[in-house]
Design a protein around this motif. Structure first.
Motif, mmCIF file in Angstrom:
data_model
loop_
_atom_site.group_PDB
_atom_site.id
_atom_site.type_symbol
_atom_site.label_atom_id
_atom_site.label_comp_id
_atom_site.label_asym_id
_atom_site.label_seq_id
_atom_site.Cartn_x
_atom_site.Cartn_y
_atom_site.Cartn_z
ATOM 1 N N LYS A 1 44.569 -31.712 14.757
ATOM 2 C CA LYS A 1 45.548 -30.656 14.556
ATOM 3 C C LYS A 1 46.960 -31.185 14.392
ATOM 4 C CE LYS A 1 47.114 -28.541 18.390
ATOM 5 N NZ LYS A 1 48.110 -29.271 19.152
ATOM 6 N N VAL B 1 34.382 -28.833 13.112
ATOM 7 C CA VAL B 1 33.177 -28.137 13.585
ATOM 8 C C VAL B 1 32.743 -28.720 14.925
ATOM 9 C CG1 VAL B 1 30.754 -27.698 13.102
ATOM 10 C CG2 VAL B 1 32.426 -27.460 11.300
ATOM 11 N N TRP C 1 25.733 -31.846 15.750
ATOM 12 C CA TRP C 1 26.428 -31.636 17.013
ATOM 13 C C TRP C 1 25.610 -30.811 17.987
ATOM 14 C CZ3 TRP C 1 29.888 -34.993 17.977
ATOM 15 C CH2 TRP C 1 30.468 -35.641 16.895
ATOM 16 N N ARG D 1 34.055 -26.480 21.949
ATOM 17 C CA ARG D 1 35.151 -25.603 22.366
ATOM 18 C C ARG D 1 36.477 -26.341 22.531
ATOM 19 N NH1 ARG D 1 33.210 -21.048 26.353
ATOM 20 N NH2 ARG D 1 35.037 -20.109 25.455
ATOM 21 N N ARG D 2 36.696 -27.301 21.590
ATOM 22 C CA ARG D 2 38.003 -27.929 21.461
ATOM 23 C C ARG D 2 38.582 -27.470 20.124
ATOM 24 N NH1 ARG D 2 37.352 -32.762 19.769
ATOM 25 N NH2 ARG D 2 35.120 -32.947 19.509
ATOM 26 N N ILE D 3 39.723 -28.042 19.719
ATOM 27 C CA ILE D 3 40.293 -27.672 18.433
ATOM 28 C C ILE D 3 39.945 -28.681 17.356
ATOM 29 C CG2 ILE D 3 42.445 -27.333 17.191
ATOM 30 C CD1 ILE D 3 43.601 -26.045 19.555
ATOM 31 N N HIS E 1 34.983 -27.336 17.584
ATOM 32 C CA HIS E 1 34.773 -25.945 17.982
ATOM 33 C C HIS E 1 33.433 -25.748 18.662
ATOM 34 C CE1 HIS E 1 38.344 -23.848 16.655
ATOM 35 N NE2 HIS E 1 38.449 -24.806 15.744
ATOM 36 N N ILE E 2 32.427 -26.557 18.288
ATOM 37 C CA ILE E 2 31.143 -26.449 18.987
ATOM 38 C C ILE E 2 31.314 -26.886 20.436
ATOM 39 C CG2 ILE E 2 28.890 -27.601 19.156
ATOM 40 C CD1 ILE E 2 28.574 -27.153 16.208
#
Lengths: 333, 148
Positions: free
Chosen positions: A49, A38, A297, A44-46, A41-42
């Motif tokens: 992984k 989360v 975040w 704007r990364r992954i 993505h907040i």
């Protein structure tokens, strides 16, 4: 063949102990993964992984790494307090799960004073942090301990006042009963019970904010505050000592979210009145957990004075106003 | 009392605005490049270590081993060996072009001073090695390997 009733009870207890510990461990491990995803993505990364598909094996790799580390006892610490602190933080959060009803018939032990029991156990958590911080002979840890105690004292009051309001409305401290009274669609849930008090949604927000503060989550993570206090109370803890504090933090979040679900959002009740069950409880609970992560975040850490001001000047007066209003409404209607 | 209530309302609203921004970001696609698996093309003005350029007309490099770059280099990291050719004009050809990249500061004076425009910056940035000798490049050998 009929089993002896005591044997059945024994099997039930063992099954619940094993099940709850697995539930807590999985939650602690995979909420870290969820949190990192989360957070990614907040921003704007992954997020993780590389280890396993979608980074799903990352918590296991982290756990193995923490477990293989040496447990160093630094020179000059109070060994008893230092060793007892992680256990004292972890056990109460496990104990809290005993009375939490996940579904109609899914509860380890349905106590009549379930709510009281949870708050009694939850308050030990801060004692554990205080012991660990005080025992580790570190100035950052001691500052952190002072902050944790004053923060928890400040936020315990509005939280308990809100909980008292709920107990007054439902007339019971049995968590199962509190949920049963809210059955039959979302308009029966305590958060929308405007006949009891028009301030109920506000009470829910107060409860949620206090839950964030009690579990030492951002923006109230005064206990850890990496940028000022290294790692606060956990500074001197190596390997799994730190790991247990970390697991306890996530277990506490799950307890807090479960309590909010039970007290305000109708527990396992379905919002549209069909198929009540464990699935709804878990959905609501994880939605709240997601909100906790989302809040972490979004907001930067507050300063310590504004933290205490928020509690003493805003949350406590409003929660008392809600209490008085609720008792007046209960008397009138 | 009015400022107290106003502060609460304004504060709560500002928190909600913040949450709205982050949730919007949460659902937007990621912007990062997964570097070891993907890489961005280097911009035209990127300065990697120098390399000899391919020339269509000569079907090879354009270096005439005039030593202009070796003299221009402030760090003295270029070592050129020329070879006298056969014939009347005795044209010099390049025998070896050693670039010691450990002392190169990528100032570009060699590229600028080259009379035949035989040098240019490469786009090479994946550089890692365990010995110093890894970074003494033989540009002629690299050129031959690249265009063979």
């Amino acid at each position: 063949m009929t089993l002896h009733p005591e044997l059945v009870e024994l099997i039930r207890i063992v099954a619940y102990i094993v099940g709850l510990i697995i539930f807590i461990a999985l939650n602690a491990a995979y909420l870290v993964w969820v949190e990192r995803k989360v957070a990614g993505h907040i921003q704007r990364r992954i997020g993780p992984k590389e280890v396993g598909p979608w980074g799903l094996l990352q918590p296991i790799a982290d756990g193995l790494k923490l477990m293989t580390k040496q447990l160093i006892i630094p020179y000059g610490v109070d060994v008893t307090l230092f060793k007892i602190a992680p256990i004292l933080v972890m056990i109460p959060s496990v104990m809290c799960f005993v009375t939490i009803p996940f579904g109609e018939n899914l509860v380890a032990r349905n106590l009549d004073v379930g709510l009281l029991a949870i708050f009694a156990f939850a308050s030990v958590n801060v004692l554990g942090l205080l012991f660990g911080a005080w025992g580790s002979r570190n100035k950052f840890a001691i500052i952190s301990a002072a902050r944790v105690v004053s923060q928890n004292v400040a936020y315990e009051i509005p939280m308990l006042v809100v909980v008292i309001t709920i107990v007054m409305v439902s007339g019971s401290m049995n968590l199962h009963d509190i949920v049963t009274q809210q059955m039959g669609g979302f308009w029966h849930w305590n958060i929308f019970k405007f006949t009891a008090s028009p301030l109920m949604p506000v009470a829910f927000i107060i409860f949620f904010v206090c839950m964030l503060a009690e579990t030492n989550r951002a923006p109230f993570d005064m206990a850890e505050s990496e940028s000022e206090l290294v790692a606060g109370a956990f500074t001197e803890y190596p390997g799994m000592g730190f790991g247990i504090f970390f697991m306890a933090e996530y277990a506490n979040i799950v307890v807090g979210a479960s309590l909010a679900t039970i007290l305000f959002l109708g527990g396992w009740d379905s919002p549209v009145g069909i198929f009540p069950g464990v699935i709804w409880f878990l959905l609501k609970m994880y939605a709240l957990v997601f909100t906790v992560i989302w809040i972490r975040w979004t907001f930067p850490r507050t300063t310590f004075y504004s933290l205490l001001n928020l509690s003493w000047k805003i949350l406590i007066p409003i929660s008392f106003a809600n209490l008085v209003l609720t008792s007046a409404m209960l008397k009138v209607f | 009392m009015y400022t107290y209530l106003k502060e609460i309302c304004v504060g709560t609203w500002s928190l909600l605005v913040g949450l709205a921004i982050t949730i919007r970001y949460f659902f937007q696609p990621v912007v990062t490049v997964q570097y070891p698996h993907q890489a961005l093309p280097m911009p035209p003005r990127f300065r990697g270590h120098t390399e000899l350029v391919w020339d269509e007309k000569k079907a090879g490099h354009k270096c005439i081993a005039c030593m202009a770059c070796q003299r221009a280099c402030p760090s003295g990291c270029i070592t050129i060996l020329g070879e006298k050719g056969e014939g009347v004009k005795q044209k010099t050809t390049l025998a070896s072009y050693k670039l010691n990249f450990t002392t190169c500061s990528l100032c570009g004076l060699c590229v600028e001073s080259c009379p035949t425009k035989a040098l240019d910056f490469s786009k090479e940035f994946n550089l890692a090695g365990t010995t110093k000798e890894t970074y003494v490049y033989d540009l002629l050998k690299r050129f031959e390997e690249k265009y063979s």
